[in-house]
Design an enzyme around this catalytic site. Structure first.
Site, PDB file in Angstrom:
ATOM      1  N   PHE A   1     -23.360 -35.463 -32.593  1.00  0.00           N
ATOM      2  CA  PHE A   1     -22.382 -36.286 -31.867  1.00  0.00           C
ATOM      3  C   PHE A   1     -22.927 -36.681 -30.504  1.00  0.00           C
ATOM      4  O   PHE A   1     -22.714 -37.796 -30.042  1.00  0.00           O
ATOM      5  CB  PHE A   1     -21.055 -35.529 -31.729  1.00  0.00           C
ATOM      6  N   GLU A   2     -23.616 -35.771 -29.865  1.00  0.00           N
ATOM      7  CA  GLU A   2     -24.169 -36.045 -28.542  1.00  0.00           C
ATOM      8  C   GLU A   2     -25.164 -37.210 -28.619  1.00  0.00           C
ATOM      9  O   GLU A   2     -25.115 -38.146 -27.811  1.00  0.00           O
ATOM     10  CB  GLU A   2     -24.856 -34.794 -28.029  1.00  0.00           C
TER      11      GLU A   2
ATOM     12  N   ASP B   1     -13.439 -19.991 -39.714  1.00  0.00           N
ATOM     13  CA  ASP B   1     -12.846 -20.433 -38.451  1.00  0.00           C
ATOM     14  C   ASP B   1     -13.473 -19.624 -37.308  1.00  0.00           C
ATOM     15  O   ASP B   1     -13.361 -18.390 -37.278  1.00  0.00           O
ATOM     16  CB  ASP B   1     -11.335 -20.194 -38.504  1.00  0.00           C
TER      17      ASP B   1
ATOM     18  N   ASP C   1     -13.322 -30.963 -32.112  1.00  0.00           N
ATOM     19  CA  ASP C   1     -12.384 -32.016 -32.530  1.00  0.00           C
ATOM     20  C   ASP C   1     -11.342 -32.234 -31.430  1.00  0.00           C
ATOM     21  O   ASP C   1     -10.654 -31.288 -31.037  1.00  0.00           O
ATOM     22  CB  ASP C   1     -11.684 -31.618 -33.833  1.00  0.00           C
TER      23      ASP C   1
ATOM     24  N   ASP D   1     -16.641 -35.642 -25.304  1.00  0.00           N
ATOM     25  CA  ASP D   1     -16.604 -37.042 -24.846  1.00  0.00           C
ATOM     26  C   ASP D   1     -15.168 -37.450 -24.553  1.00  0.00           C
ATOM     27  O   ASP D   1     -14.920 -38.591 -24.190  1.00  0.00           O
ATOM     28  CB  ASP D   1     -17.160 -37.964 -25.937  1.00  0.00           C
TER      29      ASP D   1
ATOM     30  N   LYS E   1      -3.898 -37.149 -30.746  1.00  0.00           N
ATOM     31  CA  LYS E   1      -2.439 -37.344 -30.715  1.00  0.00           C
ATOM     32  C   LYS E   1      -1.754 -36.140 -30.062  1.00  0.00           C
ATOM     33  O   LYS E   1      -2.082 -34.993 -30.390  1.00  0.00           O
ATOM     34  CB  LYS E   1      -1.890 -37.508 -32.133  1.00  0.00           C
TER      35      LYS E   1
HETATM   36  C1  LIG Z   1     -16.575 -33.418 -33.837  1.00  0.00           C
HETATM   37  S1  LIG Z   1     -17.511 -32.286 -34.772  1.00  0.00           S
HETATM   38  C2  LIG Z   1     -18.899 -31.915 -33.726  1.00  0.00           C
HETATM   39  C3  LIG Z   1     -20.019 -31.283 -34.488  1.00  0.00           C
HETATM   40  C4  LIG Z   1     -21.216 -30.846 -33.624  1.00  0.00           C
HETATM   41  N1  LIG Z   1     -20.820 -29.823 -32.676  1.00  0.00           N
HETATM   42  C5  LIG Z   1     -21.815 -32.028 -32.905  1.00  0.00           C
HETATM   43  O1  LIG Z   1     -21.651 -32.112 -31.670  1.00  0.00           O
HETATM   44  O2  LIG Z   1     -22.455 -32.856 -33.563  1.00  0.00           O
HETATM   45  C6  LIG Z   1     -16.535 -30.802 -34.611  1.00  0.00           C
HETATM   46  C7  LIG Z   1     -16.934 -29.775 -35.658  1.00  0.00           C
HETATM   47  O3  LIG Z   1     -16.255 -28.554 -35.417  1.00  0.00           O
HETATM   48  C8  LIG Z   1     -15.817 -28.034 -36.657  1.00  0.00           C
HETATM   49  N2  LIG Z   1     -14.702 -27.128 -36.344  1.00  0.00           N
HETATM   50  C9  LIG Z   1     -13.458 -27.461 -35.922  1.00  0.00           C
HETATM   51  N3  LIG Z   1     -12.716 -26.362 -35.686  1.00  0.00           N
HETATM   52  C10 LIG Z   1     -13.519 -25.296 -35.967  1.00  0.00           C
HETATM   53  C11 LIG Z   1     -13.330 -23.893 -35.926  1.00  0.00           C
HETATM   54  N4  LIG Z   1     -12.156 -23.360 -35.541  1.00  0.00           N
HETATM   55  N5  LIG Z   1     -14.357 -23.089 -36.285  1.00  0.00           N
HETATM   56  C12 LIG Z   1     -15.549 -23.614 -36.678  1.00  0.00           C
HETATM   57  N6  LIG Z   1     -15.782 -24.956 -36.747  1.00  0.00           N
HETATM   58  C13 LIG Z   1     -14.791 -25.780 -36.390  1.00  0.00           C
HETATM   59  C14 LIG Z   1     -15.433 -29.263 -37.445  1.00  0.00           C
HETATM   60  O4  LIG Z   1     -15.366 -29.021 -38.831  1.00  0.00           O
HETATM   61  C15 LIG Z   1     -16.567 -30.212 -37.065  1.00  0.00           C
HETATM   62  O5  LIG Z   1     -17.690 -30.050 -37.900  1.00  0.00           O
END
Ligand SMILES: C[S@@+](CC[C@H](N)C(=O)[O-])C[C@H]1O[C@@H](n2cnc3c(N)ncnc32)[C@H](O)[C@@H]1O
Length: 202
Positions: A182-183, A88, A111, A147, A115
């Site tokens: 994602f971008e 984390d 993320d 986004d 909700k």
């Molecule tokens: C929506 S994805 C975006 C991934 C990447 N940054 C992109 O733009 O393609 C969000 C990522 O953040 C990770 N994530 C969420 N909370 C996290 C945390 N507290 N520490 C590390 N990674 C985390 C998720 O597992 C996921 O892979």
């Protein structure tokens, strides 16, 4: 096991290295440090490590399937200036990072937890932003993109409470050139992307 391998091993961090982390020990040199939190499959952090060998890079990812994809990609490239860790990111920064030691943070498309009852799970929270501020070098910069308009509206004042925040349209002028997964996907889809650059206050 050498310290640099230990950081590469998701089972060993945090817990087995002296704290706060010593970046010079981990990377075997002193260099500016870039940290991406939520690296997904690693497209951005791997690209930046290749483009900027003069910097060290840490990619933090909590989800196993993304992390192992990133780890495989990293292993193929053998970049001495890139480490990845499965944990984390907020906890790691708070409990293991030394003060004023990160030159650039990168948080892209965290993320959104759309909700209302899940908003509390969002990464950008006051306590976390205080830790970003504590660990940023004096000229340090946080790059942030989402986004999700609601998340952007919630995150901006939380960031502003600690940092000097400038919203930036795409393409941002002095930001890294690499795109995250994602971008790239959202740009092709024509979705609006909200971006901030946040700096430590003088
Ligand atoms: C929506 S994805 C975006 C991934 C990447 N940054 C992109 O733009 O393609 C969000 C990522 O953040 C990770 N994530 C969420 N909370 C996290 C945390 N507290 N520490 C590390 N990674 C985390 C998720 O597992 C996921 O892979």
């Amino acid at each position: 096991m050498a310290a640099s391998e230990a950081v590469f091993d998701p089972e060993l961090l945090p817990g087995q290295l002296p704290l706060p982390l010593d970046w010079a020990l981990i990377f075997g040199r002193r260099a500016p440090l870039g940290v991406e939190i939520g690296s997904g499959g690693g497209r951005f952090v791997i690209g930046e490590a290749e483009r900027h060998p003069e910097m060290d890079w840490l990619g933090i990812e909590t989800a196993g399937h993304y992390f192992y994809t990133m780890k495989e990609r990293v292993a193929k490239r053998r970049l001495p200036n890139l480490k990845v860790v499965r944990t984390d990111g907020a906890d790691l920064v708070a409990s293991c990072f030394p003060d004023a030691s990160v030159n650039t943070y990168h948080i892209y498309f965290p993320d959104p937890w759309p909700k209302a009852r899940h908003h509390k799970r969002r990464l950008i929270k006051p306590a976390f932003v205080r830790q970003l501020n504590r660990t940023l070098a004096p000229d340090g910069v946080l790059y942030f993109a989402t986004d999700h308009r609601g998340y952007c509206e919630e995150a901006e004042p939380i960031l502003r409470a600690e940092l000097d925040v400038t919203p930036h349209p795409d393409p941002w002028p002095d930001a890294p050139r690499g795109r995250t997964n994602f971008e790239a996907k959202y740009m092709i889809a024509g979705r609006p992307i909200y971006r901030f650059i946040a700096r430590r206050r003088a």
